[in-house]
Motif scaffolding. Sequence first.
Motif, PDB file in Angstrom:
ATOM      1  N   UNK A  28      -0.331   2.566  11.990  1.00 50.85           N
ATOM      2  CA  UNK A  28      -0.121   2.429  10.746  1.00 50.85           C
ATOM      3  C   UNK A  28      -1.297   1.904  10.015  1.00 50.85           C
ATOM      4  N   UNK A  29      -1.907   0.862  10.638  1.00 57.13           N
ATOM      5  CA  UNK A  29      -3.301   0.288   9.975  1.00 57.13           C
ATOM      6  C   UNK A  29      -4.259   1.690   9.875  1.00 57.13           C
ATOM      7  N   UNK A  30      -4.388   2.304  10.878  1.00 61.30           N
ATOM      8  CA  UNK A  30      -5.331   3.297  10.826  1.00 61.30           C
ATOM      9  C   UNK A  30      -5.153   4.299  10.027  1.00 61.30           C
ATOM     10  N   UNK A  31      -3.702   4.894   9.735  1.00 63.38           N
ATOM     11  CA  UNK A  31      -3.461   5.750   8.826  1.00 63.38           C
ATOM     12  C   UNK A  31      -3.847   5.342   7.324  1.00 63.38           C
ATOM     13  N   UNK A  32      -3.509   3.870   7.288  1.00 62.67           N
ATOM     14  CA  UNK A  32      -3.808   3.323   5.932  1.00 62.67           C
ATOM     15  C   UNK A  32      -5.335   3.316   5.583  1.00 62.67           C
ATOM     16  N   UNK A  33      -6.079   2.954   6.462  1.00 57.18           N
ATOM     17  CA  UNK A  33      -7.685   2.990   6.497  1.00 57.18           C
ATOM     18  C   UNK A  33      -8.161   4.341   6.215  1.00 57.18           C
TER      19      UNK A  33
ATOM     20  N   UNK B 126      -6.556   6.831   4.932  1.00 52.98           N
ATOM     21  CA  UNK B 126      -6.411   7.368   3.653  1.00 52.98           C
ATOM     22  C   UNK B 126      -6.906   6.913   2.511  1.00 52.98           C
ATOM     23  N   UNK B 127      -7.238   5.573   2.730  1.00 53.49           N
ATOM     24  CA  UNK B 127      -8.167   4.749   1.688  1.00 53.49           C
ATOM     25  C   UNK B 127      -9.522   5.303   1.838  1.00 53.49           C
ATOM     26  N   UNK B 128     -10.079   5.616   2.867  1.00 52.66           N
ATOM     27  CA  UNK B 128     -11.412   6.296   2.930  1.00 52.66           C
ATOM     28  C   UNK B 128     -11.307   7.706   2.303  1.00 52.66           C
ATOM     29  N   UNK B 129     -10.429   8.486   2.489  1.00 53.56           N
ATOM     30  CA  UNK B 129     -10.350   9.629   1.782  1.00 53.56           C
ATOM     31  C   UNK B 129     -10.254   9.596   0.173  1.00 53.56           C
ATOM     32  N   UNK B 130      -9.284   8.574  -0.068  1.00 54.20           N
ATOM     33  CA  UNK B 130      -8.955   8.454  -1.590  1.00 54.20           C
ATOM     34  C   UNK B 130     -10.023   7.990  -2.347  1.00 54.20           C
ATOM     35  N   UNK B 131     -10.661   6.847  -1.813  1.00 56.82           N
ATOM     36  CA  UNK B 131     -11.638   5.944  -2.425  1.00 56.82           C
ATOM     37  C   UNK B 131     -13.309   6.775  -2.307  1.00 56.82           C
ATOM     38  N   UNK B 132     -13.326   7.677  -1.120  1.00 55.05           N
ATOM     39  CA  UNK B 132     -14.493   8.146  -0.701  1.00 55.05           C
ATOM     40  C   UNK B 132     -15.513   7.046  -0.348  1.00 55.05           C
ATOM     41  N   UNK B 133     -14.878   6.136   0.230  1.00 55.34           N
ATOM     42  CA  UNK B 133     -15.714   4.873   0.695  1.00 55.34           C
ATOM     43  C   UNK B 133     -15.924   4.805   2.185  1.00 55.34           C
ATOM     44  N   UNK B 134     -17.363   4.921   2.705  1.00 54.34           N
ATOM     45  CA  UNK B 134     -17.471   4.985   4.174  1.00 54.34           C
ATOM     46  C   UNK B 134     -17.010   3.830   4.799  1.00 54.34           C
ATOM     47  N   UNK B 135     -16.792   2.499   4.132  1.00 51.44           N
ATOM     48  CA  UNK B 135     -16.498   1.381   4.962  1.00 51.44           C
ATOM     49  C   UNK B 135     -15.157   1.412   5.397  1.00 51.44           C
ATOM     50  N   UNK B 136     -14.285   1.944   4.808  1.00 52.29           N
ATOM     51  CA  UNK B 136     -12.826   2.135   5.434  1.00 52.29           C
ATOM     52  C   UNK B 136     -12.830   3.004   6.451  1.00 52.29           C
ATOM     53  N   UNK B 137     -13.744   4.184   6.456  1.00 55.24           N
ATOM     54  CA  UNK B 137     -13.876   4.881   7.603  1.00 55.24           C
ATOM     55  C   UNK B 137     -14.233   4.488   8.796  1.00 55.24           C
ATOM     56  N   UNK B 138     -15.234   3.560   8.589  1.00 55.23           N
ATOM     57  CA  UNK B 138     -15.950   2.665   9.962  1.00 55.23           C
ATOM     58  C   UNK B 138     -14.831   1.733  10.180  1.00 55.23           C
ATOM     59  N   UNK B 139     -14.190   1.269   9.434  1.00 57.93           N
ATOM     60  CA  UNK B 139     -13.218   0.160   9.932  1.00 57.93           C
ATOM     61  C   UNK B 139     -12.076   1.061  10.827  1.00 57.93           C
ATOM     62  N   UNK B 140     -11.651   2.118  10.155  1.00 51.70           N
ATOM     63  CA  UNK B 140     -10.527   3.060  11.095  1.00 51.70           C
ATOM     64  C   UNK B 140     -11.034   3.407  12.295  1.00 51.70           C
ATOM     65  N   UNK B 141     -12.283   3.808  12.334  1.00 51.92           N
ATOM     66  CA  UNK B 141     -12.969   4.150  13.558  1.00 51.92           C
ATOM     67  C   UNK B 141     -12.931   2.943  14.581  1.00 51.92           C
ATOM     68  N   UNK B 142     -13.195   1.837  14.097  1.00 54.83           N
ATOM     69  CA  UNK B 142     -13.211   0.558  14.963  1.00 54.83           C
ATOM     70  C   UNK B 142     -11.852   0.240  15.506  1.00 54.83           C
TER      71      UNK B 142
END
Length: 90
Positions: A31-36, A38-54
Amino acid sequence: MDSALAVHRLHFAFTITYHYLFPQLTMGLAFLIVVMKSLALWKNDDRYNRSARFWARIFAINFAMGVVTGIPMEFQFAPTGRDFRRPREA
């Protein structure tokens, strides 16, 4: 009580306790990865994408540990399960 039986029960208790933790953590991380993501795509912020990958790496390790503790449980059920398959007298 037979000492071998006590050791077997202690080993099974240890295995089932650890295996009980991993599926819950895996579902929470999914669930956390899906949220991260989604936030990466919605806000276009790479920090959320890196967090999701971690957290996806942690998810993979956790999933593997769940498998590692789950497979021996199948073999541990066999010695204790044979008593339940035997017919009982009334």
